[in-house]
Design an enzyme around this catalytic site. Structure first.
Site, PDB file in Angstrom:
ATOM      1  N   CYS A 203       0.699  -1.279  -0.067  1.00  0.00           N
ATOM      2  CA  CYS A 203       0.026   0.090   0.024  1.00  0.00           C
ATOM      3  C   CYS A 203       0.821   1.206  -0.113  1.00  0.00           C
ATOM      4  O   CYS A 203       0.343   2.386  -0.309  1.00  0.00           O
ATOM      5  CB  CYS A 203      -0.994  -0.028   1.150  1.00  0.00           C
ATOM      6  SG  CYS A 203      -1.986  -1.391   1.003  1.00  0.00           S
TER       7      CYS A 203
ATOM      8  N   ASN B  58     -10.217   0.076  -0.447  1.00  0.00           N
ATOM      9  CA  ASN B  58      -8.698   0.219  -0.525  1.00  0.00           C
ATOM     10  C   ASN B  58      -8.213  -0.464  -1.798  1.00  0.00           C
ATOM     11  O   ASN B  58      -8.177  -1.659  -2.144  1.00  0.00           O
ATOM     12  CB  ASN B  58      -8.300  -0.622   0.492  1.00  0.00           C
ATOM     13  CG  ASN B  58      -6.793  -0.673   0.671  1.00  0.00           C
ATOM     14  OD1 ASN B  58      -6.128  -0.151  -0.213  1.00  0.00           O
ATOM     15  ND2 ASN B  58      -6.223  -1.218   1.913  1.00  0.00           N
TER      16      ASN B  58
ATOM     17  N   HIS C 118      -3.285   7.318   2.117  1.00  0.00           N
ATOM     18  CA  HIS C 118      -3.765   5.885   1.847  1.00  0.00           C
ATOM     19  C   HIS C 118      -5.082   5.400   2.365  1.00  0.00           C
ATOM     20  O   HIS C 118      -5.333   5.948   3.692  1.00  0.00           O
ATOM     21  CB  HIS C 118      -2.760   4.856   2.229  1.00  0.00           C
ATOM     22  CG  HIS C 118      -3.132   3.473   1.951  1.00  0.00           C
ATOM     23  ND1 HIS C 118      -3.495   3.033   0.598  1.00  0.00           N
ATOM     24  CD2 HIS C 118      -3.145   2.494   2.792  1.00  0.00           C
ATOM     25  CE1 HIS C 118      -3.872   1.952   0.760  1.00  0.00           C
ATOM     26  NE2 HIS C 118      -3.803   1.300   1.950  1.00  0.00           N
TER      27      HIS C 118
HETATM   28  O1  UT7 Z   1      -4.063  -1.410   3.386  1.00  0.00           O
HETATM   29  C1  UT7 Z   1      -3.135  -2.169   3.912  1.00  0.00           C
HETATM   30  C2  UT7 Z   1      -3.235  -1.974   5.162  1.00  0.00           C
HETATM   31  N1  UT7 Z   1      -4.286  -2.556   5.917  1.00  0.00           N
HETATM   32  C3  UT7 Z   1      -4.950  -1.964   6.882  1.00  0.00           C
HETATM   33  O2  UT7 Z   1      -4.478  -1.028   7.197  1.00  0.00           O
HETATM   34  C4  UT7 Z   1      -5.995  -2.690   7.382  1.00  0.00           C
HETATM   35  C5  UT7 Z   1      -6.002  -2.598   8.804  1.00  0.00           C
HETATM   36  N2  UT7 Z   1      -7.261  -2.965   9.773  1.00  0.00           N
HETATM   37  C6  UT7 Z   1      -8.345  -2.708   9.564  1.00  0.00           C
HETATM   38  O3  UT7 Z   1      -8.808  -1.896   8.762  1.00  0.00           O
HETATM   39  C7  UT7 Z   1      -9.511  -3.574  10.545  1.00  0.00           C
HETATM   40  O4  UT7 Z   1      -8.743  -4.300  11.405  1.00  0.00           O
HETATM   41  C8  UT7 Z   1     -10.527  -4.374   9.818  1.00  0.00           C
HETATM   42  C9  UT7 Z   1     -11.480  -3.525   8.877  1.00  0.00           C
HETATM   43  C10 UT7 Z   1      -9.918  -5.350   8.846  1.00  0.00           C
HETATM   44  C11 UT7 Z   1     -11.185  -5.349  10.618  1.00  0.00           C
HETATM   45  O5  UT7 Z   1     -12.002  -4.151  11.607  1.00  0.00           O
HETATM   46  P1  UT7 Z   1     -11.790  -4.416  13.094  1.00  0.00           P
HETATM   47  O6  UT7 Z   1     -12.373  -3.455  13.993  1.00  0.00           O
HETATM   48  O7  UT7 Z   1     -10.201  -4.258  13.593  1.00  0.00           O
HETATM   49  O8  UT7 Z   1     -12.360  -5.784  13.455  1.00  0.00           O
HETATM   50  P2  UT7 Z   1     -11.829  -7.099  14.284  1.00  0.00           P
HETATM   51  O9  UT7 Z   1     -10.825  -7.837  13.278  1.00  0.00           O
HETATM   52  O10 UT7 Z   1     -11.364  -6.815  15.595  1.00  0.00           O
HETATM   53  O11 UT7 Z   1     -13.120  -8.094  14.268  1.00  0.00           O
HETATM   54  C12 UT7 Z   1     -14.308  -7.892  15.301  1.00  0.00           C
HETATM   55  C13 UT7 Z   1     -15.497  -8.727  14.864  1.00  0.00           C
HETATM   56  C14 UT7 Z   1     -14.748 -10.070  14.950  1.00  0.00           C
HETATM   57  O12 UT7 Z   1     -15.990 -10.987  15.337  1.00  0.00           O
HETATM   58  P3  UT7 Z   1     -15.694 -11.371  17.032  1.00  0.00           P
HETATM   59  O13 UT7 Z   1     -14.789 -12.322  17.074  1.00  0.00           O
HETATM   60  O14 UT7 Z   1     -15.829 -10.245  17.657  1.00  0.00           O
HETATM   61  O15 UT7 Z   1     -17.155 -12.224  17.237  1.00  0.00           O
HETATM   62  C15 UT7 Z   1     -14.765 -10.458  13.354  1.00  0.00           C
HETATM   63  O16 UT7 Z   1     -15.044 -11.883  13.123  1.00  0.00           O
HETATM   64  O17 UT7 Z   1     -15.923  -8.403  13.707  1.00  0.00           O
HETATM   65  C16 UT7 Z   1     -16.056  -9.878  12.849  1.00  0.00           C
HETATM   66  N3  UT7 Z   1     -15.888  -9.424  11.530  1.00  0.00           N
HETATM   67  C17 UT7 Z   1     -17.013  -9.000  10.730  1.00  0.00           C
HETATM   68  N4  UT7 Z   1     -17.942  -8.824  11.184  1.00  0.00           N
HETATM   69  C18 UT7 Z   1     -19.002  -8.591  10.090  1.00  0.00           C
HETATM   70  C19 UT7 Z   1     -14.630  -9.272  10.843  1.00  0.00           C
HETATM   71  N5  UT7 Z   1     -15.068  -9.020   9.396  1.00  0.00           N
HETATM   72  C20 UT7 Z   1     -16.574  -8.682   9.354  1.00  0.00           C
HETATM   73  C21 UT7 Z   1     -17.260  -8.601   8.558  1.00  0.00           C
HETATM   74  N6  UT7 Z   1     -18.706  -8.402   8.702  1.00  0.00           N
HETATM   75  N7  UT7 Z   1     -17.030  -8.246   7.198  1.00  0.00           N
END
Ligand code: UT7
Length: 330
Positions: free
Chosen positions: A113, A283, A253
């Site tokens: 990225c 993204n 980004h």
């Molecule tokens: O560009 C390159 C670099 N990449 C980045 O900068 C990405 C950085 N990371 C992020 O933007 C975020 O971590 C994400 C958008 C990928 C995920 O968001 P989050 O707030 O960190 O969610 P999480 O991974 O902590 O997951 C929270 C919950 C989980 O469920 P449980 O374990 O709490 O029951 C996930 O399974 O949300 C669940 N979850 C979803 N639920 C509905 C994960 N993806 C989804 C989804 N829809 N699409």
């Protein structure tokens, strides 16, 4: 003498993949995606045999038309991409052939990225050396080619698209003034593609195990991204004695709106100074920053101070301080 951006153009495919449509593939909701990422929809390059080069060639054709120059005038082409058409040759070469940049040499650059920033800084050195006068920098990705549309943690985030800028010499004090680039390979465990390289070449097993898709530990990446992108943006302001009121635009980004908000806050900038298109393009990896510049071009004035910032797989991150070189308002 500095390298200045003298033209910018972007291109995204027509097909719009909405959050509502994603609700049909995976267990997610429009509400979750919007509140956690800021994304409402993204573009997808549909159809067989279409790759990153098509997005890039469309962007570059428009770029040259806008600047009123022919493709044979271009001397260097750097293509920042994580989804090249082929393992080799470089997508830069393919795009050069498609567009007719017959007198240019070109190469790809992969910094995930942060690739566009790495390429921009690399390209600026060709100009600053005095040896080259017209350098095209492309940032492009067809992320849909490496996304598993049954994995809700990644498929909601990424989209396809890209853009290109032209770099030319400037002796009036405009252009790329400063840059800070970093990488830390220890971060690779949190964000990578497992197979298809020399360590684990493609096989039936790697396909069955879905190892050709993006693997991301979202939370771990988020923690680094939010800190490093804000730190490096604040650092470039400090070392150039820039105050918040001096900065016209943050060009971040577009990985997650929460990361962008934290960066702007750290820089002391209000949301009115932040370029944001994540809601409609998601993204696009190397495409995000040139797509922002393309969309905001008409609002930019000569002398405007822009801070470009990115964080991505690798890990890679960085910031670039630019004094915009032309009045683009139409
Ligand atoms: O560009 C390159 C670099 N990449 C980045 O900068 C990405 C950085 N990371 C992020 O933007 C975020 O971590 C994400 C958008 C990928 C995920 O968001 P989050 O707030 O960190 O969610 P999480 O991974 O902590 O997951 C929270 C919950 C989980 O469920 P449980 O374990 O709490 O029951 C996930 O399974 O949300 C669940 N979850 C979803 N639920 C509905 C994960 N993806 C989804 C989804 N829809 N699409």
């Amino acid at each position: 003498m500095r390298a200045a951006i003298t033209a910018v153009n972007g291109w995204v495919p027509e097909y719009i993949l909405t959050n509502k449509e994603l609700e049909k593939f995976v267990d997610t909701t429009d509400e979750w995606i919007t509140s956690r990422t800021g994304i409402n929809e993204r573009r997808i390059l549909k159809g067989e045999g279409r790759g990153s080069s098509e997005i890039a060639a469309n962007a570059v054709n428009g770029l040259l038309k806008k600047r009123g120059i022919g493709p044979e005038e271009i001397e260097v082409v750097i293509c920042a991409t994580t989804t090249p058409d082929l393992q080799f040759p470089a997508t830069a070469n393919i795009v050069s052939d498609m567009v007719g940049m017959k007198n240019a040499f070109g190469f790809d650059l992969n910094a995930a990225c942060s690739g566009f920033l790495y390429a921009l800084v690399t390209g600026s050195k060709f100009i600053e050396s005095g040896q080259y006068k017209k350098v095209v920098i492309i940032g492009v990705d067809k992320m849909s080619s490496i996304i598993d549309y049954s994995d809700r943690t990644t498929c909601v985030i990424f989209g396809d698209g890209g853009g290109a800028v032209l770099l030319e010499p400037d002796e009036s004090g405009m252009g790329i003034i400063d840059s800070i680039l970093h990488s830390d390979g220890a971060g690779r465990v949190h964000l990578h593609q497992k197979a298809g390289g020399s360590v684990l070449p493609a096989s039936h097993d790697t396909v069955d195990a879905k190892q050709h898709f993006v693997y991301q530990e979202g939370q771990a990446v988020f923690k680094f991204a939010v800190t490093k992108m804000a730190d490096v943006s604040a650092e470039i302001m400090e070392r150039n004695q820039l105050k918040a009121e001096d900065v016209a635009w943050l060009v971040p980004h577009q990985a997650n709106k929460r990361i962008i908000d934290a960066t702007a806050k750290r820089m002391g900038l209000g949301s009115e100074k932040v370029m944001l298109n994540i809601q409609k393009f998601g993204n696009t990896t190397n495409g995000t920053i040139p797509l922002c510049l393309w969309e905001w071009e008409n609002q930019l004035h000569k002398g405007d101070i822009l801070i470009l910032a990115a964080f991505g797989g690798g890990f890679t991150w960085g910031s670039v301080y630019i004094k915009w070189a032309y009045d683009s308002g139409k």
